[in-house]
Design a protein around this motif. Structure first.
Motif, PDB file in Angstrom:
ATOM      1  N   ILE A  91       0.837  -1.196   0.000  1.00 51.12           N
ATOM      2  CA  ILE A  91       0.000   0.000   0.000  1.00 51.12           C
ATOM      3  C   ILE A  91       0.868   1.241   0.000  1.00 51.12           C
ATOM      4  O   ILE A  91       1.953   1.267   0.564  1.00 51.12           O
ATOM      5  CB  ILE A  91      -0.976  -0.002   1.191  1.00 51.12           C
ATOM      6  N   SER A  92       0.383   2.265  -0.685  1.00 49.15           N
ATOM      7  CA  SER A  92       1.085   3.537  -0.716  1.00 49.15           C
ATOM      8  C   SER A  92       0.053   4.642  -0.922  1.00 49.15           C
ATOM      9  O   SER A  92      -1.115   4.379  -1.206  1.00 49.15           O
ATOM     10  CB  SER A  92       2.119   3.557  -1.846  1.00 49.15           C
ATOM     11  N   GLY A  93       0.510   5.865  -0.778  1.00 48.69           N
ATOM     12  CA  GLY A  93      -0.360   6.993  -1.056  1.00 48.69           C
ATOM     13  C   GLY A  93      -0.503   7.193  -2.545  1.00 48.69           C
ATOM     14  O   GLY A  93      -0.087   6.356  -3.350  1.00 48.69           O
ATOM     15  N   PRO A  94      -1.087   8.296  -2.965  1.00 52.65           N
ATOM     16  CA  PRO A  94      -1.276   8.547  -4.396  1.00 52.65           C
ATOM     17  C   PRO A  94       0.066   8.725  -5.103  1.00 52.65           C
ATOM     18  O   PRO A  94       1.073   9.063  -4.463  1.00 52.65           O
ATOM     19  CB  PRO A  94      -2.083   9.849  -4.411  1.00 52.65           C
ATOM     20  N   PRO A  95       0.109   8.487  -6.410  1.00 53.10           N
ATOM     21  CA  PRO A  95       1.359   8.707  -7.151  1.00 53.10           C
ATOM     22  C   PRO A  95       1.919  10.097  -6.885  1.00 53.10           C
ATOM     23  O   PRO A  95       1.242  11.107  -7.052  1.00 53.10           O
ATOM     24  CB  PRO A  95       0.916   8.540  -8.610  1.00 53.10           C
ATOM     25  N   ARG A  96       3.174  10.139  -6.478  1.00 53.30           N
ATOM     26  CA  ARG A  96       3.757  11.379  -5.962  1.00 53.30           C
ATOM     27  C   ARG A  96       3.915  12.463  -7.017  1.00 53.30           C
ATOM     28  O   ARG A  96       3.737  13.649  -6.728  1.00 53.30           O
ATOM     29  CB  ARG A  96       5.130  11.070  -5.348  1.00 53.30           C
ATOM     30  N   TYR A  97       4.269  12.063  -8.221  1.00 50.12           N
ATOM     31  CA  TYR A  97       4.636  13.053  -9.239  1.00 50.12           C
ATOM     32  C   TYR A  97       3.436  13.856  -9.751  1.00 50.12           C
ATOM     33  O   TYR A  97       3.605  14.887 -10.399  1.00 50.12           O
ATOM     34  CB  TYR A  97       5.348  12.365 -10.414  1.00 50.12           C
ATOM     35  N   LEU A  98       2.213  13.391  -9.466  1.00 52.03           N
ATOM     36  CA  LEU A  98       1.020  14.118  -9.889  1.00 52.03           C
ATOM     37  C   LEU A  98       0.160  14.578  -8.715  1.00 52.03           C
ATOM     38  O   LEU A  98      -0.947  15.074  -8.924  1.00 52.03           O
ATOM     39  CB  LEU A  98       0.178  13.254 -10.837  1.00 52.03           C
ATOM     40  N   THR A  99       0.642  14.406  -7.501  1.00 54.09           N
ATOM     41  CA  THR A  99      -0.128  14.806  -6.324  1.00 54.09           C
ATOM     42  C   THR A  99       0.358  16.172  -5.846  1.00 54.09           C
ATOM     43  O   THR A  99       1.547  16.358  -5.600  1.00 54.09           O
ATOM     44  CB  THR A  99       0.011  13.762  -5.206  1.00 54.09           C
ATOM     45  N   THR A 100      -0.581  17.110  -5.710  1.00 56.83           N
ATOM     46  CA  THR A 100      -0.199  18.494  -5.420  1.00 56.83           C
ATOM     47  C   THR A 100      -0.677  18.990  -4.061  1.00 56.83           C
ATOM     48  O   THR A 100      -0.240  20.045  -3.613  1.00 56.83           O
ATOM     49  CB  THR A 100      -0.744  19.439  -6.506  1.00 56.83           C
ATOM     50  N   ASP A 101      -1.570  18.259  -3.398  1.00 55.48           N
ATOM     51  CA  ASP A 101      -2.082  18.699  -2.100  1.00 55.48           C
ATOM     52  C   ASP A 101      -1.997  17.522  -1.133  1.00 55.48           C
ATOM     53  O   ASP A 101      -2.907  16.688  -1.056  1.00 55.48           O
ATOM     54  CB  ASP A 101      -3.530  19.182  -2.244  1.00 55.48           C
ATOM     55  N   TRP A 102      -0.905  17.473  -0.374  1.00 53.62           N
ATOM     56  CA  TRP A 102      -0.660  16.312   0.480  1.00 53.62           C
ATOM     57  C   TRP A 102      -1.517  16.309   1.739  1.00 53.62           C
ATOM     58  O   TRP A 102      -1.854  15.247   2.257  1.00 53.62           O
ATOM     59  CB  TRP A 102       0.830  16.207   0.806  1.00 53.62           C
ATOM     60  N   LYS A 103      -1.910  17.470   2.218  1.00 54.49           N
ATOM     61  CA  LYS A 103      -2.811  17.528   3.362  1.00 54.49           C
ATOM     62  C   LYS A 103      -4.167  16.932   2.985  1.00 54.49           C
ATOM     63  O   LYS A 103      -4.738  16.112   3.726  1.00 54.49           O
ATOM     64  CB  LYS A 103      -2.978  18.976   3.829  1.00 54.49           C
ATOM     65  N   ALA A 104      -4.696  17.325   1.832  1.00 54.34           N
ATOM     66  CA  ALA A 104      -5.968  16.768   1.369  1.00 54.34           C
ATOM     67  C   ALA A 104      -5.833  15.292   1.052  1.00 54.34           C
ATOM     68  O   ALA A 104      -6.761  14.511   1.307  1.00 54.34           O
ATOM     69  CB  ALA A 104      -6.452  17.531   0.132  1.00 54.34           C
ATOM     70  N   ALA A 105      -4.693  14.894   0.524  1.00 52.59           N
ATOM     71  CA  ALA A 105      -4.487  13.484   0.186  1.00 52.59           C
ATOM     72  C   ALA A 105      -4.554  12.602   1.429  1.00 52.59           C
ATOM     73  O   ALA A 105      -5.171  11.529   1.414  1.00 52.59           O
ATOM     74  CB  ALA A 105      -3.138  13.306  -0.517  1.00 52.59           C
ATOM     75  N   LYS A 106      -3.934  13.056   2.510  1.00 54.75           N
ATOM     76  CA  LYS A 106      -3.985  12.292   3.757  1.00 54.75           C
ATOM     77  C   LYS A 106      -5.411  12.230   4.291  1.00 54.75           C
ATOM     78  O   LYS A 106      -5.880  11.172   4.737  1.00 54.75           O
ATOM     79  CB  LYS A 106      -3.056  12.907   4.798  1.00 54.75           C
TER      80      LYS A 106
END
Length: 280
Positions: free
Chosen positions: A214-229
């Motif tokens: 498991i991992s978070g969203p693909p990093r290179y296209l993710t721009t809002d890490w607070k919202a992602a969490k």
């Protein structure tokens, strides 16, 4: 008559694939995952019955999607609708060809519409982000928006999903402004899109081999890490029994529960990169 649909000028075939490409998995009797190069599309519906297609794969993959649909649902089948989890290039890559062939409605969250009607481009992929070779390759990925004209509709504001009455859509921003996941309460089946994935999408070797983690969203296209969490936390609270994601293999049961809990507790170490232009 509406204006002609168009991909962006940078639309092109991307030479990246995995060992799972071209194969399908019946995750549930009415939930089928099919992998196209490095991304998954999903079909919801029983074989040879009515169904809905979730997302539209990589650029120039229309024939692969049509063949997969024909094999599962019968020759010359077509979905009742196409639901877009978001509009990144690897989720809309065959969309215009599929609309032209099937003439079916397409739905997305209202915050994703500008990226699907040619009005806005997504932020440029971040090749400087912490990660492996896929992250470094990301500048070659198409970034200009697709223009669907009037061939895109907004998902109902009440959370219902057209032609999928048992599912609800859930807004999961972070990876994109209007990303949505789909959830079915009766069996707790989750279509998570790229809110979290089950392969380290930045690392070429792991993408090629589909190493299951498991991992978070693909990093290179993710721009809002607070919202992602926050989006991961929302999905974990649903206590899904099985999850399919935009990248990687399905995950279920105790492994899914433990992995989601670990991801939430250690999101900054597992998902969020240490550096990159969108990290802060």
């Amino acid at each position: 008559m509406g204006r002609k649909m168009n991909y962006g000028k940078d639309y092109k075939y991307i030479p990246a694939t995995s060992i799972a490409s071209g194969s399908g998995i019946e995750v549930l009797p009415d939930l089928y995952q099919f992998t196209i190069q490095i991304v998954n599309i999903h079909m919801v519906g029983y074989p040879n019955k009515e169904f809905v297609l979730i997302d539209a794969g990589m650029p120039m993959s229309a024939d692969h999607i049509i063949n997969a649909v024909d094999e599962r649902f019968g020759k010359n089948s077509r979905p009742k609708a196409i639901i877009l989890t978001h509009g990144h290039f690897d989720h809309v890559g065959a969309l215009i060809e599929l609309i032209n062939r099937w003439n079916v409605p397409v739905y997305a969250h209202e915050k994703e519409i500008p990226y699907l009607t040619g009005e806005k481009s997504y932020p440029v992929p971040d090749a400087t982000v912490e990660g492996g070779l896929v992250a470094k390759m990301s500048p070659i990925f198409p970034n200009e928006p697709i223009d669907l004209g009037k061939n895109i509709e907004v998902l109902p504001s009440d959370g219902t999903v057209p032609n999928l009455p048992e599912f609800k859509w859930i807004h999961t921003p972070g990876h994109s402004p209007g990303q949505v996941a789909l959830f079915r309460e009766k069996d707790r089946a989750l279509i998570a899109a790229d809110a979290f994935v089950t392969v380290k999408q930045e690392y070429l070797y792991k993408v090629l081999t589909q190493e299951h983690e498991i991992s978070g969203p693909p990093r290179y296209l993710t721009t809002d890490w607070k919202a992602a969490k926050s989006s991961v936390e929302i999905l974990a609270k649903l206590n899904p029994s099985v999850a399919v994601t935009g990248h990687g293999l399905p995950m279920a049961g105790e492994q899914l529960a433990e992995s989601l809990n670990k991801l939430i507790l250690h999101f900054d170490e597992i998902a969020k990169p240490e550096y990159g232009k969108y990290v802060n």
